[in-house]
Design an enzyme around this catalytic site. Structure first.
Site, PDB file in Angstrom:
ATOM      1  N   ARG A   1      22.946 -62.565   0.327  1.00  0.00           N
ATOM      2  CA  ARG A   1      22.373 -61.204   0.234  1.00  0.00           C
ATOM      3  C   ARG A   1      21.439 -60.925   1.420  1.00  0.00           C
ATOM      4  O   ARG A   1      21.804 -60.187   2.343  1.00  0.00           O
ATOM      5  CB  ARG A   1      21.647 -61.030  -1.120  1.00  0.00           C
ATOM      6  CG  ARG A   1      21.260 -59.589  -1.462  1.00  0.00           C
ATOM      7  CD  ARG A   1      20.022 -59.073  -0.792  1.00  0.00           C
ATOM      8  NE  ARG A   1      18.819 -59.853  -1.081  1.00  0.00           N
ATOM      9  CZ  ARG A   1      17.662 -59.655  -0.470  1.00  0.00           C
ATOM     10  NH1 ARG A   1      17.527 -58.696   0.444  1.00  0.00           N
ATOM     11  NH2 ARG A   1      16.609 -60.423  -0.740  1.00  0.00           N
ATOM     12  N   ASP A   2      20.288 -61.561   1.444  1.00  0.00           N
ATOM     13  CA  ASP A   2      19.310 -61.275   2.514  1.00  0.00           C
ATOM     14  C   ASP A   2      19.894 -61.695   3.869  1.00  0.00           C
ATOM     15  O   ASP A   2      19.646 -61.054   4.896  1.00  0.00           O
ATOM     16  CB  ASP A   2      18.001 -62.042   2.250  1.00  0.00           C
ATOM     17  CG  ASP A   2      16.768 -61.348   2.819  1.00  0.00           C
ATOM     18  OD1 ASP A   2      16.936 -60.370   3.578  1.00  0.00           O
ATOM     19  OD2 ASP A   2      15.643 -61.785   2.529  1.00  0.00           O
TER      20      ASP A   2
ATOM     21  N   HIS B   1       8.851 -66.227  -0.553  1.00  0.00           N
ATOM     22  CA  HIS B   1      10.023 -65.767   0.209  1.00  0.00           C
ATOM     23  C   HIS B   1       9.556 -65.581   1.658  1.00  0.00           C
ATOM     24  O   HIS B   1       9.004 -64.543   2.020  1.00  0.00           O
ATOM     25  CB  HIS B   1      10.473 -64.449  -0.428  1.00  0.00           C
ATOM     26  CG  HIS B   1      11.628 -63.761   0.198  1.00  0.00           C
ATOM     27  ND1 HIS B   1      12.887 -63.718  -0.374  1.00  0.00           N
ATOM     28  CD2 HIS B   1      11.741 -63.023   1.328  1.00  0.00           C
ATOM     29  CE1 HIS B   1      13.701 -63.000   0.376  1.00  0.00           C
ATOM     30  NE2 HIS B   1      13.029 -62.562   1.428  1.00  0.00           N
TER      31      HIS B   1
ATOM     32  N   HIS C   1      10.129 -65.298   5.677  1.00  0.00           N
ATOM     33  CA  HIS C   1      11.019 -65.095   6.836  1.00  0.00           C
ATOM     34  C   HIS C   1      10.429 -65.895   7.996  1.00  0.00           C
ATOM     35  O   HIS C   1       9.250 -66.263   7.989  1.00  0.00           O
ATOM     36  CB  HIS C   1      11.157 -63.599   7.158  1.00  0.00           C
ATOM     37  CG  HIS C   1      12.108 -62.916   6.212  1.00  0.00           C
ATOM     38  ND1 HIS C   1      13.427 -62.685   6.530  1.00  0.00           N
ATOM     39  CD2 HIS C   1      11.941 -62.445   4.956  1.00  0.00           C
ATOM     40  CE1 HIS C   1      14.030 -62.092   5.511  1.00  0.00           C
ATOM     41  NE2 HIS C   1      13.155 -61.929   4.532  1.00  0.00           N
TER      42      HIS C   1
ATOM     43  N   CYS D   1      15.744 -57.860   7.092  1.00  0.00           N
ATOM     44  CA  CYS D   1      15.865 -56.620   6.317  1.00  0.00           C
ATOM     45  C   CYS D   1      16.148 -55.456   7.256  1.00  0.00           C
ATOM     46  O   CYS D   1      15.427 -55.267   8.244  1.00  0.00           O
ATOM     47  CB  CYS D   1      14.573 -56.372   5.548  1.00  0.00           C
ATOM     48  SG  CYS D   1      14.533 -54.803   4.682  1.00  0.00           S
TER      49      CYS D   1
ATOM     50  N   ASN E   1      15.558 -65.598   7.112  1.00  0.00           N
ATOM     51  CA  ASN E   1      14.704 -66.311   6.155  1.00  0.00           C
ATOM     52  C   ASN E   1      14.473 -67.744   6.632  1.00  0.00           C
ATOM     53  O   ASN E   1      15.178 -68.239   7.508  1.00  0.00           O
ATOM     54  CB  ASN E   1      15.420 -66.391   4.795  1.00  0.00           C
ATOM     55  CG  ASN E   1      15.692 -65.040   4.190  1.00  0.00           C
ATOM     56  OD1 ASN E   1      16.619 -64.353   4.573  1.00  0.00           O
ATOM     57  ND2 ASN E   1      14.860 -64.642   3.246  1.00  0.00           N
TER      58      ASN E   1
HETATM   59  P1  HMG Z   1      18.076 -42.153  -1.922  1.00  0.00           P
HETATM   60  O1  HMG Z   1      18.790 -41.615  -0.735  1.00  0.00           O
HETATM   61  O2  HMG Z   1      16.678 -41.717  -2.191  1.00  0.00           O
HETATM   62  O3  HMG Z   1      18.901 -42.022  -3.271  1.00  0.00           O
HETATM   63  O4  HMG Z   1      18.084 -43.744  -1.778  1.00  0.00           O
HETATM   64  P2  HMG Z   1      19.726 -40.889  -3.894  1.00  0.00           P
HETATM   65  O5  HMG Z   1      19.601 -41.084  -5.380  1.00  0.00           O
HETATM   66  O6  HMG Z   1      19.350 -39.568  -3.301  1.00  0.00           O
HETATM   67  O7  HMG Z   1      21.229 -41.256  -3.455  1.00  0.00           O
HETATM   68  C1  HMG Z   1      21.710 -41.160  -2.145  1.00  0.00           C
HETATM   69  C2  HMG Z   1      23.188 -41.532  -2.151  1.00  0.00           C
HETATM   70  O8  HMG Z   1      23.349 -42.914  -2.476  1.00  0.00           O
HETATM   71  C3  HMG Z   1      23.985 -40.780  -3.195  1.00  0.00           C
HETATM   72  O9  HMG Z   1      25.309 -40.666  -2.708  1.00  0.00           O
HETATM   73  C4  HMG Z   1      23.963 -41.703  -4.389  1.00  0.00           C
HETATM   74  O10 HMG Z   1      25.035 -41.514  -5.256  1.00  0.00           O
HETATM   75  C5  HMG Z   1      24.065 -43.048  -3.698  1.00  0.00           C
HETATM   76  P3  HMG Z   1      25.892 -39.260  -2.209  1.00  0.00           P
HETATM   77  O11 HMG Z   1      25.703 -38.338  -3.361  1.00  0.00           O
HETATM   78  O12 HMG Z   1      25.049 -38.878  -1.016  1.00  0.00           O
HETATM   79  O13 HMG Z   1      27.309 -39.590  -1.879  1.00  0.00           O
HETATM   80  N1  HMG Z   1      23.416 -44.116  -4.482  1.00  0.00           N
HETATM   81  C6  HMG Z   1      23.991 -45.270  -4.785  1.00  0.00           C
HETATM   82  N2  HMG Z   1      25.209 -45.782  -4.512  1.00  0.00           N
HETATM   83  C7  HMG Z   1      25.475 -47.012  -4.975  1.00  0.00           C
HETATM   84  N3  HMG Z   1      24.576 -47.772  -5.656  1.00  0.00           N
HETATM   85  C8  HMG Z   1      23.355 -47.292  -5.932  1.00  0.00           C
HETATM   86  C9  HMG Z   1      23.034 -45.993  -5.477  1.00  0.00           C
HETATM   87  N4  HMG Z   1      21.921 -45.257  -5.582  1.00  0.00           N
HETATM   88  C10 HMG Z   1      22.166 -44.099  -4.972  1.00  0.00           C
HETATM   89  N5  HMG Z   1      22.487 -48.042  -6.610  1.00  0.00           N
HETATM   90  C11 HMG Z   1      18.090 -45.947  -2.741  1.00  0.00           C
HETATM   91  C12 HMG Z   1      17.446 -44.572  -2.754  1.00  0.00           C
HETATM   92  C13 HMG Z   1      17.186 -46.864  -3.523  1.00  0.00           C
HETATM   93  C14 HMG Z   1      19.449 -45.859  -3.386  1.00  0.00           C
HETATM   94  C15 HMG Z   1      18.222 -46.421  -1.273  1.00  0.00           C
HETATM   95  O14 HMG Z   1      16.992 -46.304  -0.666  1.00  0.00           O
HETATM   96  C16 HMG Z   1      18.707 -47.844  -1.147  1.00  0.00           C
HETATM   97  O15 HMG Z   1      19.832 -48.158  -1.493  1.00  0.00           O
HETATM   98  N6  HMG Z   1      17.840 -48.739  -0.614  1.00  0.00           N
HETATM   99  C17 HMG Z   1      18.160 -50.139  -0.511  1.00  0.00           C
HETATM  100  C18 HMG Z   1      17.600 -50.711   0.756  1.00  0.00           C
HETATM  101  C19 HMG Z   1      17.866 -52.181   0.800  1.00  0.00           C
HETATM  102  O16 HMG Z   1      18.799 -52.689   0.178  1.00  0.00           O
HETATM  103  N7  HMG Z   1      17.027 -52.921   1.557  1.00  0.00           N
HETATM  104  C20 HMG Z   1      17.168 -54.323   1.707  1.00  0.00           C
HETATM  105  C21 HMG Z   1      16.792 -55.096   0.483  1.00  0.00           C
HETATM  106  S1  HMG Z   1      15.021 -55.316   0.267  1.00  0.00           S
HETATM  107  C22 HMG Z   1      14.645 -56.670   1.285  1.00  0.00           C
HETATM  108  O17 HMG Z   1      15.460 -57.101   2.064  1.00  0.00           O
HETATM  109  C23 HMG Z   1      13.322 -57.361   1.133  1.00  0.00           C
HETATM  110  C24 HMG Z   1      13.425 -58.685   0.356  1.00  0.00           C
HETATM  111  O18 HMG Z   1      14.313 -59.590   0.990  1.00  0.00           O
HETATM  112  C25 HMG Z   1      12.047 -59.346   0.222  1.00  0.00           C
HETATM  113  C26 HMG Z   1      11.284 -59.481   1.546  1.00  0.00           C
HETATM  114  O19 HMG Z   1      11.847 -60.018   2.517  1.00  0.00           O
HETATM  115  O20 HMG Z   1      10.132 -59.036   1.566  1.00  0.00           O
HETATM  116  C27 HMG Z   1      13.946 -58.434  -1.080  1.00  0.00           C
HETATM  117 MG    MG Z   2      13.801 -60.857   2.628  1.00  0.00          MG
END
Ligand code: HMG
Ligand code: MG
Length: 291
Positions: A11-12, A198, A200, A231, A240
């Site tokens: 994933r990450d 966690h 990096h 990310c 990581n």
């Molecule tokens: P948004 O644009 O505010 O959401 O995004 P929305 O509700 O307006 O939806 C936008 C579009 O996405 C729509 O499609 C929805 O249907 C679709 P459209 O109508 O335009 O065709 N949609 C989805 N599709 C599939 N699955 C879903 C979903 N939700 C909406 N669940 C949202 C808000 C949260 C969805 C967006 O910001 C997002 O997906 N963010 C994820 C970002 C991400 O994955 N980042 C990396 C992970 S975090 C990380 O890496 C840190 C970590 O490792 C820890 C660390 O290192 O600190 C965990």
């Molecule tokens: Mg991370």
């Protein structure tokens, strides 16, 4: 096993890679990681494919590996999670609102509102719940985050049934003194068994930080095979802590991880070759040279 390693490479490790990795390669990566003895893996994210295209086949991947964990940001993601049959859900938020908005379009308090009903659904489903707390040390936009602010964030989550909190050094800038400050304060508000770190490795400090956290009694760490990762919404963040580095370190300090290092390196060969990358783990590079 003396410590738990949560392998977040699928994933990450992969989420930030723009070339789409074929489904079969992802599946074989996960299979080989399991064969190497890794038992806790995060293999997908039910996030918007517009935001993170690499994770768009998460439902199919998760259905194949039901013992794993996946990220969920909202109800739509929760529906897919429940369909997948997994029993380990990972919600994610951040101490820094600037980062959280860039990553999920929500402030911390807004994400809390989103998660409230989802936590209830996960409890009903008897799923184990992880909550990521990103930017627990530094934010890519706001700089140093005070430990006090992290404690205040955790305190707002204490009323919920959360099994594990994962504290993210999202951009890999923390150093051991900062780890001591954070962990010592966290221990006052959370049972130590609920704390996962966690790290990096952007500044090459991830293993030092993990070693310090082990000294402080932390027993759960996220790592990524071959040091893959970063990310997409944290500019400058690299991979990581490499799983190989933590395994090599622990096994040579008499700390059992349950992971076979040769099989772990074997698991990284195809994916690194596909990405034309040199492993960022020196341990990995050395073992490759030998086998
Ligand atoms: P948004 O644009 O505010 O959401 O995004 P929305 O509700 O307006 O939806 C936008 C579009 O996405 C729509 O499609 C929805 O249907 C679709 P459209 O109508 O335009 O065709 N949609 C989805 N599709 C599939 N699955 C879903 C979903 N939700 C909406 N669940 C949202 C808000 C949260 C969805 C967006 O910001 C997002 O997906 N963010 C994820 C970002 C991400 O994955 N980042 C990396 C992970 S975090 C990380 O890496 C840190 C970590 O490792 C820890 C660390 O290192 O600190 C965990
Ligand atoms: Mg991370």
């Amino acid at each position: 096993m003396d410590i738990k390693i949560v392998e977040v490479g699928p994933r990450d490790g992969l989420q930030n890679i723009s070339t789409f990795i074929p489904f079969d390669l992802k599946v074989s990566f996960v299979e080989k990681l399991l064969r190497a003895g890794l038992k806790d893996l995060e293999v997908g994210a039910f996030v918007s494919p517009k935001w993170v295209p690499q994770m768009r086949d998460s439902l199919e991947i998760c259905k194949k590996f039901k013992g794993t964990m996946a990220l969920v940001p909202n109800q739509r993601g929760m529906d897919q999670y429940l369909e997948s049959g997994l029993k380990n859900v990972a919600f994610f938020t951040a101490v820094s609102d600037t980062f959280n908005v860039k990553n999920t379009n929500k402030t911390f308090l807004q994400s809390l509102e989103t998660y409230k009903p989802l936590i209830g659904q996960a409890n009903l489903d008897k799923s184990k719940i992880r909550m990521y707390i990103s930017t627990a040390f530094y934010c890519p936009f706001d700089g140093r985050i005070s430990s006090k602010k992290v404690f205040e964030t955790v305190e707002k989550l204490l009323e919920f049934e959360i099994d594990e909190f994962s504290f993210g050094d999202t951009i890999g800038r923390a150093t051991p003194n900062e780890v001591v400050e954070l962990v010592k304060g966290l221990e006052k508000i959370l049972p130590i068994e609920k704390i996962n770190m966690h790290f990096h490795d952007t500044y090459g400090m991830a293993l030092c930080n993990a070693a310090k956290a082990i000294e402080l009694g932390i027993k759960s760490f996220d790592t990524s095979a071959s040091g893959l990762g970063g990310c997409p919404y944290a500019p400058g963040a690299s991979g990581n802590l490499a799983t190989e580095d933590l395994v090599y370190f622990c096994e040579n300090q008499g700390i059992d991880t349950g992971v076979n290092l040769d099989l772990l390196v074997e698991a990284t060969l195809r994916i690194d070759a596909f990405l034309s990358r040199i492993s960022s783990s020196k341990v990995n590079q050395l073992i490759r040279g030998q086998v």
